[in-house]
Write a protein that holds these residues in place. Structure first.
Motif, PDB file in Angstrom:
ATOM      1  N   THR A  68       0.883  -1.230  -0.363  1.00 29.90           N
ATOM      2  CA  THR A  68      -0.135  -0.374  -0.042  1.00 29.90           C
ATOM      3  C   THR A  68       1.239   1.574  -0.115  1.00 29.90           C
ATOM      4  O   THR A  68       0.366   2.157  -1.232  1.00 29.90           O
ATOM      5  CB  THR A  68      -1.035  -0.461   1.162  1.00 29.90           C
ATOM      6  N   HIS A  69       2.133   1.218   0.420  1.00 28.87           N
ATOM      7  CA  HIS A  69       2.445   2.208   0.485  1.00 28.87           C
ATOM      8  C   HIS A  69       3.781   2.502  -0.264  1.00 28.87           C
ATOM      9  O   HIS A  69       3.793   3.678  -1.095  1.00 28.87           O
ATOM     10  CB  HIS A  69       3.665   2.357   1.656  1.00 28.87           C
ATOM     11  N   ASP A  72       1.627   3.970  -2.911  1.00 24.60           N
ATOM     12  CA  ASP A  72       2.041   5.627  -2.710  1.00 24.60           C
ATOM     13  C   ASP A  72       2.367   6.208  -2.672  1.00 24.60           C
ATOM     14  O   ASP A  72       2.425   7.879  -2.664  1.00 24.60           O
ATOM     15  CB  ASP A  72       1.257   5.803  -0.657  1.00 24.60           C
ATOM     16  N   TYR A  74       5.960   5.561  -1.486  1.00 21.26           N
ATOM     17  CA  TYR A  74       6.967   5.786  -0.672  1.00 21.26           C
ATOM     18  C   TYR A  74       8.316   4.995  -0.783  1.00 21.26           C
ATOM     19  O   TYR A  74       8.300   3.702  -1.457  1.00 21.26           O
ATOM     20  CB  TYR A  74       6.475   5.276   0.793  1.00 21.26           C
ATOM     21  N   LYS A 140       9.976  10.697   1.305  1.00 20.35           N
ATOM     22  CA  LYS A 140       8.726  10.146   2.268  1.00 20.35           C
ATOM     23  C   LYS A 140       9.314   8.261   1.985  1.00 20.35           C
ATOM     24  O   LYS A 140      10.012   7.937   0.561  1.00 20.35           O
ATOM     25  CB  LYS A 140       7.739   9.885   1.641  1.00 20.35           C
ATOM     26  N   VAL A 142       9.815   4.721   3.700  1.00 21.44           N
ATOM     27  CA  VAL A 142       9.023   2.849   4.848  1.00 21.44           C
ATOM     28  C   VAL A 142      10.235   2.316   4.867  1.00 21.44           C
ATOM     29  O   VAL A 142      10.488   1.941   3.975  1.00 21.44           O
ATOM     30  CB  VAL A 142       7.489   2.983   3.843  1.00 21.44           C
ATOM     31  N   MET A 173       6.128   4.754   8.547  1.00 21.67           N
ATOM     32  CA  MET A 173       5.965   6.037   7.618  1.00 21.67           C
ATOM     33  C   MET A 173       6.910   6.853   7.980  1.00 21.67           C
ATOM     34  O   MET A 173       6.729   7.508   9.445  1.00 21.67           O
ATOM     35  CB  MET A 173       4.990   6.348   7.873  1.00 21.67           C
ATOM     36  N   LEU A 189      -0.690  11.257   6.524  1.00 21.85           N
ATOM     37  CA  LEU A 189      -0.030  10.238   7.117  1.00 21.85           C
ATOM     38  C   LEU A 189      -1.292   9.504   7.580  1.00 21.85           C
ATOM     39  O   LEU A 189      -1.249   8.771   8.188  1.00 21.85           O
ATOM     40  CB  LEU A 189       0.809  10.716   8.078  1.00 21.85           C
ATOM     41  N   LYS A 192      -3.494   7.719   5.397  1.00 20.44           N
ATOM     42  CA  LYS A 192      -2.885   6.438   5.630  1.00 20.44           C
ATOM     43  C   LYS A 192      -3.342   5.539   6.345  1.00 20.44           C
ATOM     44  O   LYS A 192      -3.559   4.504   6.336  1.00 20.44           O
ATOM     45  CB  LYS A 192      -1.610   6.676   5.272  1.00 20.44           C
ATOM     46  N   GLY A 273       2.859   2.041  10.366  1.00 15.79           N
ATOM     47  CA  GLY A 273       1.594   2.341   9.140  1.00 15.79           C
ATOM     48  C   GLY A 273       1.714   0.135   8.969  1.00 15.79           C
ATOM     49  O   GLY A 273       2.394   0.442   7.623  1.00 15.79           O
TER      50      GLY A 273
END
Length: 371
Positions: A68-69, A72, A74, A140, A142, A173, A189, A192, A273
């Motif tokens: 998912t990150h 987005d 990251y 960004k 992760v 994150m 954040l 998310k 996250g």
């Protein structure tokens, strides 16, 4: 203090049972998901071993978070788990929490490290003593890491099993932003973290922490808390914070403003996250709905093993070439219907009632379908 924390919003409603449900410790033990006894044998109290489907479920959660990150935008970072003391100072965890981490001394090299309590400690120190360009922001990041904490004297009677331990898994994150963009990044954040919990179908609440309940290094913190039925309360699965320029000042992390040519301190933000050690207990205690998509790799091809069934409050897991549908109560019927559909597609499926720990075989699927 904590009594002044403000609940901002809720998603869903707390789950209720018309019977006395088992707690996550007993469920995980009976299902062979978590081996607490051997975890204690290996490392002492506060440790556990993921086994079989429990290990695969844990890994599926981590993959769900990371995928998912990445989608987005990251950047995935794999950081050392042993850190130098300066990173603890930059993050703001030292000197106050210096005694709450595990220290490792290397006498041969005359060096001392500590086991990271969260990936934030490493990520916010990545650019210490650097000057970034304005175009490089935001950054960004992760990272997935195990987290190591002493948690001395912090256990409560209801915090059994994996709700609080000395080692747990977490995806973190971190953002480096322009000062004028940090409030916007904070909302991103929080959104998310909330979206990840919503994706699992859990009831949760978002809480704004009072100033005294925030870390000294943080200007603003929101916690996302899920409901765990056996504890009759909420437990944090994500904490999102804006440190503004506190960490940047400690770490000498700056950027050069294009319009003026002058350097300014960046703003740093972090958010879980998510942490899994409370997600997994909630999964087994709730009847759902929880959907985990697992993937298997064969040669260069990736096969999506997720099935889009309306299982109601049932969970879909894969075990090799078979599918195990874990459900309870009235949700068993929905799981049986899904198992029948899978069987028509040539996929072997079985249903497991998690509250009676009673496997339901294919004959039961046929009998239910005939009704």
């Amino acid at each position: 203090g904590k009594e002044n924390n403000q609940e901002l919003r809720r998603f869903g409603v707390p789950h209720t049972f018309d019977f006395e449900p088992k707690n996550h410790v007993d469920l995980c033990t009976d299902l062979g998901l978590i081996d607490y006894e051997r975890g204690t044998k290996l490392s002492g109290s506060g440790f556990w071993v993921y086994r079989g489907m429990g290990a695969r479920l844990e890994w599926a959660l981590l993959n769900y978070f990371i995928d998912t990150h990445l989608a987005d935008g990251y950047e995935l970072v794999m950081v050392p788990h042993m850190l130098g003391g300066e990173t603890g100072y930059v993050s703001g965890q030292f000197p106050k929490f210096k005694d709450e981490v595990y220290w490792i001394k290397n006498d041969e090299e005359d060096r001392t490290h500590f086991m990271l309590p969260t990936a934030e400690t490493a990520l916010v120190s990545l650019h210490m003593n650097e000057i970034l360009t304005e175009k490089e922001l935001p950054r960004k990041y992760v990272a997935y890491t195990p987290c190591f904490r002493k948690e001395a004297g912090s256990h409560r009677a209801d915090e059994r099993g994996m709700v609080r331990g000395h080692q747990f898994n977490k995806v973190e994150m971190v953002q480096y932003t322009l000062p004028e963009k940090s409030d916007e990044a904070f909302e991103e954040l929080v959104g998310k973290a909330e979206a990840l919990v919503k994706g699992l179908g859990f009831h949760f609440r978002t809480v704004k922490l009072a100033a005294e309940d925030c870390s000294a290094s943080m200007a603003r913190t929101y916690d996302i808390e899920i409901h765990i039925p056996s504890m009759n309360g909420y437990k944090e699965v994500s904490s999102v914070s804006n440190a503004r320029d506190y960490q940047a000042r400690r770490g000498a992390i700056r950027f050069r403003r294009e319009a003026t040519g002058k350097t300014e301190f960046v703003h740093t933000l972090n958010g879980s996250g998510l942490a899994t050690s409370r997600i997994l207990p909630a999964i087994v205690e709730h009847e759902g709905p929880v959907y985990i998509r697992l993937f298997r790799r064969q040669a260069e091809n990736v096969f999506d093993d997720g099935y889009e069934f309306d299982l109601g409050k049932a969970d879909l897991l894969r075990d090799g070439s078979d599918v195990t549908l874990i459900a309870s109560g009235v949700c068993v019927a929905n799981a049986l219907q899904a198992a029948e559909t899978l069987a028509q597609e040539g996929v072997s499926a079985r249903v497991l009632n998690i509250h009676t720990i009673k496997p339901i075989d294919a004959e039961c699927v046929t009998a239910w379908a005939e009704k």
